[in-house]
Design an enzyme around this catalytic site. Structure first.
Site, PDB file in Angstrom:
ATOM      1  N   ASN A   8       8.167   2.032 -19.141  1.00  0.00           N
ATOM      2  CA  ASN A   8       8.306   3.211 -18.293  1.00  0.00           C
ATOM      3  C   ASN A   8       7.144   3.196 -17.302  1.00  0.00           C
ATOM      4  OD1 ASN A   8       8.403   5.776 -17.201  1.00  0.00           O
ATOM      5  ND2 ASN A   8       7.952   6.848 -19.125  1.00  0.00           N
ATOM      6  N   LYS A  10       6.654   5.239 -14.969  1.00  0.00           N
ATOM      7  CA  LYS A  10       6.301   6.605 -14.534  1.00  0.00           C
ATOM      8  C   LYS A  10       6.168   6.628 -13.005  1.00  0.00           C
ATOM      9  CE  LYS A  10       4.367   7.350 -19.071  1.00  0.00           C
ATOM     10  NZ  LYS A  10       3.371   8.022 -19.908  1.00  0.00           N
ATOM     11  N   HIS A  92      11.635  12.949 -21.432  1.00  0.00           N
ATOM     12  CA  HIS A  92      10.266  12.503 -21.694  1.00  0.00           C
ATOM     13  C   HIS A  92       9.356  13.725 -21.753  1.00  0.00           C
ATOM     14  CE1 HIS A  92       6.337  10.688 -21.084  1.00  0.00           C
ATOM     15  NE2 HIS A  92       6.864   9.545 -21.476  1.00  0.00           N
ATOM     16  N   GLU A  94       6.619  14.314 -20.513  1.00  0.00           N
ATOM     17  CA  GLU A  94       6.049  14.700 -19.213  1.00  0.00           C
ATOM     18  C   GLU A  94       7.056  15.516 -18.408  1.00  0.00           C
ATOM     19  OE1 GLU A  94       4.799  10.760 -18.100  1.00  0.00           O
ATOM     20  OE2 GLU A  94       3.231  10.842 -19.627  1.00  0.00           O
ATOM     21  N   GLU A 161       7.850   9.802 -29.487  1.00  0.00           N
ATOM     22  CA  GLU A 161       6.589   9.695 -28.766  1.00  0.00           C
ATOM     23  C   GLU A 161       5.728  10.926 -29.045  1.00  0.00           C
ATOM     24  OE1 GLU A 161       7.073   6.884 -25.179  1.00  0.00           O
ATOM     25  OE2 GLU A 161       7.662   8.880 -24.533  1.00  0.00           O
ATOM     26  N   GLY A 167      -0.688   7.821 -23.360  1.00  0.00           N
ATOM     27  CA  GLY A 167      -1.720   7.603 -22.357  1.00  0.00           C
ATOM     28  C   GLY A 167      -3.132   7.905 -22.835  1.00  0.00           C
ATOM     29  N   SER A 206       0.795   4.756 -26.380  1.00  0.00           N
ATOM     30  CA  SER A 206      -0.337   3.818 -26.472  1.00  0.00           C
ATOM     31  C   SER A 206       0.007   2.523 -27.206  1.00  0.00           C
ATOM     32  CB  SER A 206      -1.561   4.496 -27.106  1.00  0.00           C
ATOM     33  OG  SER A 206      -1.996   5.575 -26.296  1.00  0.00           O
TER      34      SER A 206
HETATM   35  P1  PGA Z   1       1.731   5.054 -22.837  1.00  0.00           P
HETATM   36  O1  PGA Z   1       3.020   5.935 -22.451  1.00  0.00           O
HETATM   37  O2  PGA Z   1       2.241   3.760 -23.371  1.00  0.00           O
HETATM   38  O3  PGA Z   1       0.977   4.901 -21.531  1.00  0.00           O
HETATM   39  O4  PGA Z   1       0.969   5.825 -23.860  1.00  0.00           O
HETATM   40  C1  PGA Z   1       4.153   5.924 -23.283  1.00  0.00           C
HETATM   41  C2  PGA Z   1       5.239   6.762 -22.676  1.00  0.00           C
HETATM   42  O5  PGA Z   1       4.952   7.851 -22.150  1.00  0.00           O
HETATM   43  O6  PGA Z   1       6.423   6.369 -22.727  1.00  0.00           O
END
Ligand code: PGA
Length: 246
Positions: A8, A10, A92, A94, A161, A167, A206
Site C-alpha cells: 500500500n 498510500k 483502512h 487511515e 492491522e 507506520g 510495520s
Molecule cells: P506500515 O503500514 O507497513 O507502514 O506500518 C501498513 C499499512 O498501513 O497497511
C-alpha cells in the site's frame, strides 16, 4: 490457498516511482505467492501498463459505493477495474480516521468492489487504547460488520492491522498476532460460513524484511499488507521472497 503480499503506497509515489515496480518485477519474476501493489489512484493505469504480462497485480486504495455520479474527487470500483486494478483496499484505518468511514460504509464499498469484479481487501484492527483496555477481540468481532455475509473466498481478503502498529515500527507479539488471526478465522466462519477457510487473512503494521519470516510462520497468517516497506523494491521483494518460502 495462494498467499498474498500486498503493498500500500498510500499518498506516496509519482511517475518516477514506477521504476521501483519495474525493479520488483525483475527481482521477483514468478513468486510462489501473489504480489500486489496499490499505488495512489493517479498511478493505477500507469502501473498496470508496467505490470502487464508480469506476476505483479495492481490495486486501488479506496473506492466509492456508486459506479458513477456527482461525487467530486471520488473514484468508483468500475473505474479502478477499467484502469487495470484487480483489487481494492477498503476501510483502512487511515480512511476510517481521516474520513470517518464506518463499518456500514466499508460494507457498501465491498459490495461495489464485487460488482466491478474487484477483490475487496477489508482492513480491521484495534487502536492502542482498545488494546490497552483489553477489548481487542470485541473490536475485531464488531468490525466483522464490514464484511458482506455472502462474500466468497476469491472475492475477499481481510487485513488485520493494529492501528498502533501502522507506520510506528512497533509490532504485536507473535502470540498476539496468532490470537487475533485464529479469532478472526472463527468469527469469519460464523459470518460467511465455509468460504472463510479460503479467505486470505493478512497481517499489516510495520512488516519489514527483518520480521516477515516470523510473522508468516503464524497460523492463519496468509500474507501481509505492507505500507512503508512496499515503497522500495528491495524491501518489498524481500518480503515477497519470505512469503514465497513460508
Ligand atoms: P506500515 O503500514 O507497513 O507502514 O506500518 C501498513 C499499512 O498501513 O497497511
Amino acid at each position: 490457498m495462494r498467499k498474498l503480499a500486498a503493498g500500500n503506497w498510500k499518498m506516496n509515489g509519482t511517475g518516477a516511482s514506477l521504476s521501483e515496480a519495474q525493479a520488483l518485477i525483475a527481482a521477483q519474476p514468478s513468486p510462489a505467492c501473489e504480489m500486489l501493489l496499490c499505488p495512489p489512484a493517479t498511478l493505477v493505469a500507469r502501473l498496470a501498463d508496467v505490470a502487464r504480462g508480469s506476476a505483479l497485480m495492481v490495486g486501488g486504495q479506496d473506492c466509492h459505493t456508486n459506479d458513477t455520479g456527482a461525487h467530486t474527487g471520488d473514484i468508483s470500483a468500475a473505474m479502478l477495474a477499467d484502469a487495470g486494478a484487480t483489487s481494492v483496499i477498503l476501510g483502512h484505518s487511515e480512511r476510517r480516521a481521516d474520513h470517518g468511514e464506518t463499518d456500514a460504509l466499508v460494507h457498501a464499498k465491498a459490495l461495489a468492489a464485487r460488482k466491478a469484479g474487484l477483490v475487496a481487501i477489508v482492513c480491521i484492527g484495534e487502536t492502542l487504547a482498545e488494546r490497552d483496555a483489553g477489548t481487542t477481540l470485541d473490536v475485531i468481532a464488531a468490525q466483522m460488520a464490514s464484511v458482506p455475509e455472502d462474500s466468497t473466498a476469491a472475492g475477499l481478503v481481510i487485513a488485520y492491522e493494529p492501528v498502533w502498529a501502522i507506520g510506528t515500527g512497533r509490532t504485536p507479539t507473535i502470540d498476539q498476532i496468532a490470537e487475533v488471526h485464529a479469532f478472526l478465522r472463527a468469527r469469519l466462519t460464523e459470518r460467511i460460513g465455509a468460504a472463510a477457510a479460503g479467505v486470505r487473512l493478512l497481517y499489516g503494521g510495520s512488516v519489514k524484511p527483518s520480521n516477515a519470516g516470523e510473522i508468516f510462520a503464524v497460523p492463519h497468517v496468509d500474507g501481509a499488507l505492507v505500507g512503508g516497506a512496499s515503497l522500495k523494491a528491495a524491501d518489498f521483494g524481500a518480503i515477497v521472497a519470505a512469503l514465497s518460502a513460508s
